[in-house]
Design a protein around this motif. Structure first.
Motif, mmCIF file in Angstrom:
data_model
loop_
_atom_site.group_PDB
_atom_site.id
_atom_site.type_symbol
_atom_site.label_atom_id
_atom_site.label_comp_id
_atom_site.label_asym_id
_atom_site.label_seq_id
_atom_site.Cartn_x
_atom_site.Cartn_y
_atom_site.Cartn_z
ATOM 1 N N THR A 18 1.358 -5.525 -4.937
ATOM 2 C CA THR A 18 2.217 -4.938 -3.907
ATOM 3 C C THR A 18 3.676 -5.325 -4.132
ATOM 4 N N ILE A 30 6.002 3.600 -3.587
ATOM 5 C CA ILE A 30 5.326 3.496 -2.296
ATOM 6 C C ILE A 30 3.857 3.912 -2.394
ATOM 7 N N LEU A 31 3.543 4.850 -3.258
ATOM 8 C CA LEU A 31 2.148 5.273 -3.414
ATOM 9 C C LEU A 31 1.282 4.113 -3.898
ATOM 10 N N LYS A 46 0.854 1.582 -1.002
ATOM 11 C CA LYS A 46 -0.146 2.030 -0.027
ATOM 12 C C LYS A 46 -1.566 1.756 -0.524
ATOM 13 N N LYS A 47 -1.755 1.841 -1.808
ATOM 14 C CA LYS A 47 -3.074 1.588 -2.394
ATOM 15 C C LYS A 47 -3.388 0.092 -2.426
ATOM 16 N N GLU A 53 -4.081 -2.559 0.976
ATOM 17 C CA GLU A 53 -5.329 -2.588 1.739
ATOM 18 C C GLU A 53 -6.092 -3.899 1.592
ATOM 19 N N GLN A 94 2.520 -3.006 5.489
ATOM 20 C CA GLN A 94 2.260 -1.679 6.043
ATOM 21 C C GLN A 94 3.466 -1.192 6.842
ATOM 22 N N ILE A 114 6.035 0.142 4.493
ATOM 23 C CA ILE A 114 5.664 1.495 4.085
ATOM 24 C C ILE A 114 6.062 2.503 5.165
ATOM 25 N N GLU A 140 8.692 5.690 4.995
ATOM 26 C CA GLU A 140 8.242 7.056 5.255
ATOM 27 C C GLU A 140 8.822 7.627 6.543
#
Length: 207
Positions: A105, A114-115, A118-119, A122, A134, A137, A141
């Motif tokens: 991260t 950012i993609l 996001k993965k 988690e 999060q 992110i 966005e």
């Protein structure tokens, strides 16, 4: 150098206590206390409690053989090769999924991907750190209400203010942004303070 200093002080302390003739048990206890305190100051203080940015950066720079320090120094000074090499070394060393998720991260954020963030986010633990990333992110966005809700799950004061700064900047509130940057900086110490300063360096010049 710090090891040599600690060894030298321990040697001098042993000689001094011997001259004072305090007795072996007392001398050993005093020696252990002094060595622990000095060791904490020389090796741990710069990472967790130091406030001087130049001292923190110097500490990191001199220890770039350690991939964690190399990663933070590289990120702070935008040295792409250092960040890449340090991340690869840390992923090779630590196989635990939660640790790997954090390093991935950090690398993805450094590259503004950012993609990937996001993965990878988690698997981050504990929950407050997951919520922090999060929220980042969400800010990127433009989901500011979601970011504000996630911010409530974060316990660390400097993280709360860093997120508030990000939200304010995205919302176009420059005055609040500068205020929150300063608060984040004031609440942080050691490597956290270094991260905050480097992240908001241009704005810190006018704070």
């Amino acid at each position: 150098m710090r090891v040599a200093v600690l060894f030298g002080i321990a040697l001098l302390l042993g000689v001094l206590l011997g001259l004072l003739e305090l007795g072996q048990p007392t001398s050993m206890i005093i020696s252990m206390i002094v060595i622990v305190v000095l060791g904490t100051y020389l090796f741990i203080y710069p990472i967790y409690w130091e406030k001087n940015i130049r001292k923190i950066e110097s500490y990191l720079e001199k220890r770039r053989k350690n991939p964690v320090f190399k990663l933070y120094y590289g990120m702070g000074n935008r040295i792409d090769q250092d960040v890449k090499e340090a991340t690869e070394a840390l992923l090779q060393k630590y196989k635990d999924p939660t640790r790997q998720a954090l390093f991935k991260t950090l690398h993805a954020l450094y590259e503004d991907d950012i993609l990937r963030v996001k993965k990878d986010v988690e698997d981050i633990r504990p929950p407050q750190y997951k919520a922090y990333y999060q929220a980042i992110i969400a800010v990127e966005e433009g989901e500011l209400e979601q970011a504000a809700e996630l911010r409530k799950q974060v316990k660390s004061e400097w993280m709360k203010h860093a997120l508030a700064a990000g939200i304010a900047k995205k919302a176009g509130n420059h005055e609040e942004y500068v205020t929150e940057v300063q608060k984040a900086y004031e609440k942080s110490r050691g490597m956290q303070r270094y991260v905050i300063y480097k992240q908001f360096e241009e704005d810190m010049k006018v704070v």
